[in-house]
Design a protein around this motif. Structure first.
Motif, PDB file in Angstrom:
ATOM      1  N   SER A  86      -8.278 -45.716  -6.264  1.00  0.00           N
ATOM      2  CA  SER A  86      -9.059 -44.508  -6.571  1.00  0.00           C
ATOM      3  C   SER A  86     -10.520 -44.861  -6.852  1.00  0.00           C
ATOM      4  CB  SER A  86      -8.474 -43.787  -7.786  1.00  0.00           C
ATOM      5  OG  SER A  86      -7.167 -43.415  -7.533  1.00  0.00           O
ATOM      6  N   ILE A  87     -10.712 -45.936  -7.606  1.00  0.00           N
ATOM      7  CA  ILE A  87     -12.090 -46.358  -7.909  1.00  0.00           C
ATOM      8  C   ILE A  87     -12.795 -46.800  -6.626  1.00  0.00           C
ATOM      9  CG2 ILE A  87     -13.469 -48.091  -9.147  1.00  0.00           C
ATOM     10  CD1 ILE A  87     -12.295 -45.898 -10.891  1.00  0.00           C
ATOM     11  N   VAL A 125      -8.573 -40.997  -2.997  1.00  0.00           N
ATOM     12  CA  VAL A 125      -8.176 -40.819  -4.402  1.00  0.00           C
ATOM     13  C   VAL A 125      -6.725 -40.343  -4.456  1.00  0.00           C
ATOM     14  CG1 VAL A 125      -8.571 -39.456  -6.494  1.00  0.00           C
ATOM     15  CG2 VAL A 125     -10.506 -40.449  -5.289  1.00  0.00           C
ATOM     16  N   ARG A 182     -13.228 -39.394   0.537  1.00  0.00           N
ATOM     17  CA  ARG A 182     -13.166 -39.800  -0.880  1.00  0.00           C
ATOM     18  C   ARG A 182     -11.946 -39.157  -1.553  1.00  0.00           C
ATOM     19  NH1 ARG A 182     -18.390 -38.829  -4.579  1.00  0.00           N
ATOM     20  NH2 ARG A 182     -19.002 -40.927  -3.976  1.00  0.00           N
ATOM     21  N   ALA A 183     -11.808 -37.841  -1.347  1.00  0.00           N
ATOM     22  CA  ALA A 183     -10.669 -37.138  -1.956  1.00  0.00           C
ATOM     23  C   ALA A 183      -9.350 -37.678  -1.408  1.00  0.00           C
ATOM     24  CB  ALA A 183     -10.782 -35.640  -1.694  1.00  0.00           C
ATOM     25  N   PHE A 235      -4.849 -47.213  -9.358  1.00  0.00           N
ATOM     26  CA  PHE A 235      -6.109 -46.926 -10.064  1.00  0.00           C
ATOM     27  C   PHE A 235      -7.291 -47.570  -9.337  1.00  0.00           C
ATOM     28  CE2 PHE A 235      -9.122 -48.971 -13.035  1.00  0.00           C
ATOM     29  CZ  PHE A 235      -9.838 -47.847 -13.405  1.00  0.00           C
ATOM     30  N   VAL A 282     -14.088 -43.861  -4.737  1.00  0.00           N
ATOM     31  CA  VAL A 282     -15.327 -43.303  -5.289  1.00  0.00           C
ATOM     32  C   VAL A 282     -16.528 -44.154  -4.868  1.00  0.00           C
ATOM     33  CG1 VAL A 282     -16.546 -42.842  -7.450  1.00  0.00           C
ATOM     34  CG2 VAL A 282     -14.156 -42.208  -7.221  1.00  0.00           C
ATOM     35  N   LEU A 283     -16.332 -45.478  -4.856  1.00  0.00           N
ATOM     36  CA  LEU A 283     -17.440 -46.387  -4.550  1.00  0.00           C
ATOM     37  C   LEU A 283     -17.766 -46.421  -3.053  1.00  0.00           C
ATOM     38  CD1 LEU A 283     -16.550 -49.460  -6.782  1.00  0.00           C
ATOM     39  CD2 LEU A 283     -18.443 -47.883  -7.101  1.00  0.00           C
TER      40      LEU A 283
END
Lengths: 60, 428
Positions: free
Chosen positions: A16-17, A33, A29-30, A13, A20-21
């Motif tokens: 993934s965060i 994630v 980014r993808a 988790f 994004v940051l």
């Protein structure tokens, strides 16, 4: 082992965060994630295997 | 945060009417849970559903609703990378000010109460035939007071998942109009946690050989429950599309059509899969497929085209019976109602499909971040809370109680007193 797997899942988790940051561009980014989800999947597999071993030991 | 756009009078009247039908989804799930359990636990199962609904509604209204908040309302926020992250709502305690609140806020509260009741009932179905009523109610209270409010704030209450679009240009943020995440995935993960902690039914997994088949006792309950659930789900998805996706009234017929098409695609696929695998269609697996289609539609019915809805349903219908089999035969997970596969996996697939087929750029990543949150944060949290609860109030009944059945053990009488309960060979 079950609890070790569950402890690994929040790491996915946070990955993934972090994606994004840290990555404004869509592709990395993808990708990160997805990596986070893969870590979670590994944690889930470890947890499930732990559950199965626990059951095997307890079976009458 | 952007405040909620006000509803027109027509939309308000429509949603209020739909909320009178939405409890049919709860009734359907309760019937399915009961039918898939054994006859000697039927009354306890249905009474448990009622009790869990009541406990979840009261606990959520008094405590949980405080933490859900609403878009544009006060909340607990921290700054990270220069962006606000709203992680918890900050509404009034104990329904303070509800009488004088806007009618739209009262309507949203009603939706959330129904949602939390349904989410809390899902683990109960998975713990059938071995979980104590009091422990089931306590688990529902935990979900209603802590876990559901957290998730609902992040997704419906203007929390950080809903703001992913505004803050990080990820589509329109994490989208879940009908409660695929807040209700179904949350309930499915709760079911997984409960099953892990409570363990399988006695005799389900013998030391040697395959698992013992313990079929549901009433296929009519199960299939009628599916039909009831359809009515409830149609109401649920349409109301959710207005409240949380801010869909115009003109878009609602397509949301209803997509809901129906998704579940229809799913049941056709499950019918075909079970026909091919077993030579005959399997009633309980077809019911599971139907429900998985409804669950998947909760995420995507308001966002995708009818063709995409059928495809989503087909995949849900193919995967669900295989997952049910995998969980039971390969992973030793005893889930009588199939909630983990149907509501957990079905909901996750629906959320992913919403990202795949939604028109906005970046929506897929937003949906993936939401899925990562549910699996990586909510599942461990639910496991921890249920583990702690199990230390105080064990989920599992003693072996004698399990042997005579939950009805006799917990209620003192069976659901079908005029029928003789046959001796169970697995207890010899």
């Amino acid at each position: 082992m079950k609890y070790a797997g569950l402890l690994v899942m929040p790491a996915g988790f946070f990955l993934s965060i972090a994606a994004v940051l840290l990555f404004p561009a869509p592709a990395p980014r993808a990708a990160f994630v997805f990596c986070g989800l893969a870590v979670e999947a590994m944690g889930l597999v470890v947890a499930v295997r732990g559950h199965m071993e626990e059951l095997r030991e307890k079976r009458p | 945060m952007t405040p909620i756009p006000p509803l027109s009078d027509a939309a308000f009247a429509l949603i209020l009417a739909l909320f009178l039908l939405a409890p049919l989804a709860i009734a359907g799930v309760a019937l399915i849970n009961t039918g898939l359990g054994r006859s000697r636990s039927a009354a306890q199962s249905l009474l448990g559903s009622l009790a869990i609904l009541a406990v979840a509604a009261i606990v959520f209204a008094l405590i949980g609703a405080t933490f859900v908040g609403a878009p544009g309302a006060a909340g607990h926020t921290f700054q990270l990378a220069g962006k606000p992250w709203s992680w918890l709502g900050a509404g009034p305690w104990l329904l303070g000010g509800l009488n004088t609140a806007a009618a739209q806020s009262q309507l949203t509260l009603l939706f959330e109460i129904l949602a939390v009741a349904l989410a809390a009932m899902l683990p109960w179905g998975s713990g059938a035939d071995r979980c104590r009523l009091i422990a089931g109610c306590a688990a529902a209270a935990i979900l209603a007071a802590l876990v559901f409010p957290l998730t609902a704030h992040w997704i419906w209450g203007g929390g950080w998942l809903a703001q992913l679009g505004v803050n990080f240009q990820l589509g329109a943020g994490f989208l879940d109009g009908g409660g695929a995440a807040t209700v179904n995935v949350l309930g499915g993960l709760g079911a997984l946690a409960l099953v892990w902690i409570a363990g399988p039914r006695r005799g389900k997994f013998p030391k040697e050989g395959l698992s013992t088949a313990l079929p549901g006792h009433n296929a009519v309950y199960v299939l009628f429950g599916c039909l009831l659930a359809l009515v409830g789900w149609l109401a649920w998805n349409v109301a959710g599309a207005v409240l949380f996706l801010h869909a115009p009234l003109s878009a609602l017929p397509m949301t209803a059509v997509n809901t129906l098409l998704c579940s229809a695609g799913a049941v056709v696929a499950t019918f075909a899969v079970t026909q091919i695998r077993f030579g005959k269609p399997d009633a309980s697996l077809c019911a599971n497929g139907w429900m998985a289609g409804l669950v998947a539609s909760s995420a995507c019915a308001g966002l995708v085209t009818p063709l995409a809805a059928i495809f989503t349903g087909l995949i849900a219908g193919i995967v669900t019976p295989l997952l049910v089999e995998l969980f039971e035969l390969a992973l030793s997970i005893d889930d009588p109602s199939g909630a983990i596969a149907v509501h957990g996996a079905g909901g996750l697939w629906g959320l992913l499909a919403a990202g795949l087929f939604a028109p906005q750029a970046g929506q897929l990543v937003a949906q993936l971040v939401g899925i990562a949150t549910l699996l990586g944060l909510i599942l461990p949290l639910v496991c921890l809370l249920f583990w702690l609860l199990n230390r105080v109030l064990p989920f599992r009944v003693d072996s004698d109680g399990e042997r005579i059945g939950m009805d006799l053990h917990e209620l003192g009488g069976g659901a079908y007193p005029e029928f003789v309960i046959h001796r169970d060979e697995s207890y010899r």
